[in-house]
Design an enzyme around this catalytic site. Structure first.
Site, PDB file in Angstrom:
ATOM      1  N   ASN A 110       0.904  -1.174  -0.166  1.00 24.75           N
ATOM      2  CA  ASN A 110      -0.165   0.024   0.358  1.00 24.75           C
ATOM      3  C   ASN A 110       1.025   1.313  -0.121  1.00 24.75           C
ATOM      4  OD1 ASN A 110      -0.755   1.908   2.362  1.00 24.75           O
ATOM      5  ND2 ASN A 110       0.322  -0.268   3.311  1.00 24.75           N
ATOM      6  N   PHE A 114      -1.828   8.046   4.779  1.00 21.15           N
ATOM      7  CA  PHE A 114      -2.685   9.035   5.380  1.00 21.15           C
ATOM      8  C   PHE A 114      -3.523   9.441   4.974  1.00 21.15           C
ATOM      9  CE2 PHE A 114       1.618   9.731   8.462  1.00 21.15           C
ATOM     10  CZ  PHE A 114       1.765   8.407   8.718  1.00 21.15           C
ATOM     11  N   SER A 173       5.863   4.951   8.461  1.00 25.79           N
ATOM     12  CA  SER A 173       5.241   4.772   7.282  1.00 25.79           C
ATOM     13  C   SER A 173       5.548   5.098   6.935  1.00 25.79           C
ATOM     14  CB  SER A 173       3.497   6.249   7.357  1.00 25.79           C
ATOM     15  OG  SER A 173       2.351   4.797   7.946  1.00 25.79           O
ATOM     16  N   ASN A 175       5.183   6.086   3.422  1.00 20.36           N
ATOM     17  CA  ASN A 175       4.182   6.508   2.092  1.00 20.36           C
ATOM     18  C   ASN A 175       4.140   8.131   2.755  1.00 20.36           C
ATOM     19  OD1 ASN A 175       4.159   4.361   0.781  1.00 20.36           O
ATOM     20  ND2 ASN A 175       2.489   3.444   2.570  1.00 20.36           N
ATOM     21  N   THR A 176       4.761   8.857   3.639  1.00 19.52           N
ATOM     22  CA  THR A 176       4.381  10.529   3.585  1.00 19.52           C
ATOM     23  C   THR A 176       6.029  10.614   3.660  1.00 19.52           C
ATOM     24  OG1 THR A 176       2.753  10.139   5.047  1.00 19.52           O
ATOM     25  CG2 THR A 176       4.224  11.742   5.257  1.00 19.52           C
ATOM     26  N   LYS A 208       5.894   3.316  16.331  1.00 19.93           N
ATOM     27  CA  LYS A 208       6.084   2.374  16.361  1.00 19.93           C
ATOM     28  C   LYS A 208       7.150   2.497  15.209  1.00 19.93           C
ATOM     29  CE  LYS A 208       3.065   0.027  13.097  1.00 19.93           C
ATOM     30  NZ  LYS A 208       1.601  -0.377  12.612  1.00 19.93           N
ATOM     31  N   ASN A 237       6.243  -1.743  11.440  1.00 21.83           N
ATOM     32  CA  ASN A 237       5.209  -1.505  10.064  1.00 21.83           C
ATOM     33  C   ASN A 237       5.663  -1.718   8.629  1.00 21.83           C
ATOM     34  OD1 ASN A 237       3.578   0.758   8.737  1.00 21.83           O
ATOM     35  ND2 ASN A 237       3.615   2.240  10.600  1.00 21.83           N
TER      36      ASN A 237
END
Ligand SMILES: Cc1cc2nc3c(=O)[nH]c(=O)nc-3n(C[C@H](O)[C@H](O)[C@H](O)COP(=O)(O)O)c2cc1C
Length: 349
Positions: A110, A114, A173, A175-176, A208, A237
């Site tokens: 994915n 966010f 994460s 993706n940021t 995390k 993660n």
């Protein structure tokens, strides 16, 4: 009951775009039209960071990004649910498509970025459930366009004090842009310092982390965890690595990989962090859990609690009860009267 129902629904869900299927799943959960799971075996009950968990199995962040169905998740038999990641401002996330199934690998990639409705919407949902029993943690993220990312986590603490059973600072994460650099020693020290200072009550704060960390990164995080008073580490993660995947078009998609191929990698980081923190910081094991045996392996590697997400996509909600039953049997087989006694059995410190 949930097993046969999911068997019927699975082909339909799998024929839909992943995000559509997820929306339908959330809508189904919202109806509440399913039986409440029975109480967990006493051997599964555990106390971590002052919170009494009826069992150690939780739903990982990302499943319920806006806190719409935590009580439904608890009804399925989870010991706790983690909602979020939530960011101060609503955010659309990356362009679609941004979730990719890899069914032959029991995995997902994915790059949502966010997507969520922001603190206000989460706050409304969390307020609605105030006073209800059950452990619900709030996972905090940062908006993509925020310069001072640490401030977004502080805003999260302010927003959900009194509503969250615990907080998770999600700095992992993929993706940021720039988010993962908050895991560096100095940045992490500053971030954790500011977040813990913002806390009015003693609600536990977890951190995390990513699985893609060098030995130096791991040492830095362990040092900060030991020095800062952070309550627990969630490991891990999704990964940006593609280890354990057969090459193919989907495997090359940008984003975080979760599910079975993440299991070995995240379990290795878990046991490393147990050693580096000398067993003094509670750990929460996440990544590729799809059975009671997997949950048990994480626990023996040092996890006081576990979480899962991707396996639910493929196996459905009955998986939670299956894991509970199998974990109970595995503990009894090995002579543990409580899950707490099995924590770290394979990684002495
Ligand atoms: C579609 C999707 C969305 C996710 N969103 C988040 C998120 O918003 N915040 C977060 O901390 N983790 C998020 N995660 C990561 C999971 O919480 C978990 O750490 C990871 O998927 C590994 O567990 P699993 O292999 O059981 O899925 C997401 C995972 C997936 C698959």
């Amino acid at each position: 009951m949930m097993g046969p129902l999911f068997k019927l629904a699975r082909p339909i869900l799998m024929s839909l775009e992943p995000e559509q299927a997820h929306g339908l799943t959330l809508a189904g959960l919202k109806t509440g039209l399913f039986p409440k799971a029975c109480a967990a075996a006493p051997s599964l009950a555990t106390t971590v960071c002052g919170l009494d968990f009826p069992n150690p199995i939780g739903i990982a962040a990302g499943f319920d990004k806006n806190g719409e169905v935590p009580d439904a998740l608890l009804r399925l038999g989870c010991g706790y649910a983690e909602v979020g990641s939530t960011t101060p401002k609503p955010q659309k996330g990356n362009p679609t498509p941004r979730i990719f199934r890899l069914p032959e690998a029991d995995a997902v990639i994915n790059r949502l970025g966010f997507n969520n409705q922001g603190h206000l919407a989460m706050k409304r949902n969390m307020k609605d459930r105030q006073g209800r029993p059950g452990i619900v943690g709030v996972n905090l993220g940062a908006n993509k366009d925020t310069e001072d990312k640490a401030e977004d986590y502080v805003l999260g603490i302010d927003a959900f004090e009194g509503m969250a059973s615990y907080f998770t600072i999600n700095v992992s994460s993929p993706n940021t842009p720039g988010l993962r650099s908050l895991q560096g020693r100095q940045a992490l020290q500053d971030l954790v310092g500011r977040v813990l200072e913002a806390r009015i009550s003693r609600v536990p704060v977890f951190l995390k982390i990513a699985p893609d960390l060098t030995a130096d990164d791991r040492q830095d995080i362990a040092d900060v965890a030991l020095e800062s008073g952070i309550d627990a580490l969630i490991i891990s993660n999704t990964t940006i690595a593609r280890q354990g995947l057969v090459e193919g078009a989907v495997a090359q998609e940008t984003g975080g990989l979760s599910g079975r191929p993440l299991f070995a990698m995240s379990t290795q980081v878990l046991s490393d962090m147990r050693q580096l923190t000398k067993g003094k910081v509670p750990l929460i094991g996440v990544g590729g859990i799809s059975s009671g045996a997997d949950a048990y392996t994480k626990i023996r590697a040092g996890a006081s609690l576990v979480q899962l997400y991707t396996a639910m996509i493929y196996q459905g909600p009955a998986l939670i009860m299956q894991i509970r039953r199998d974990l109970e049997k595995l503990l009894a087989r090995d002579g543990f009267s409580s899950v707490t006694d099995a924590v770290g059995a394979d990684v002495p410190v």
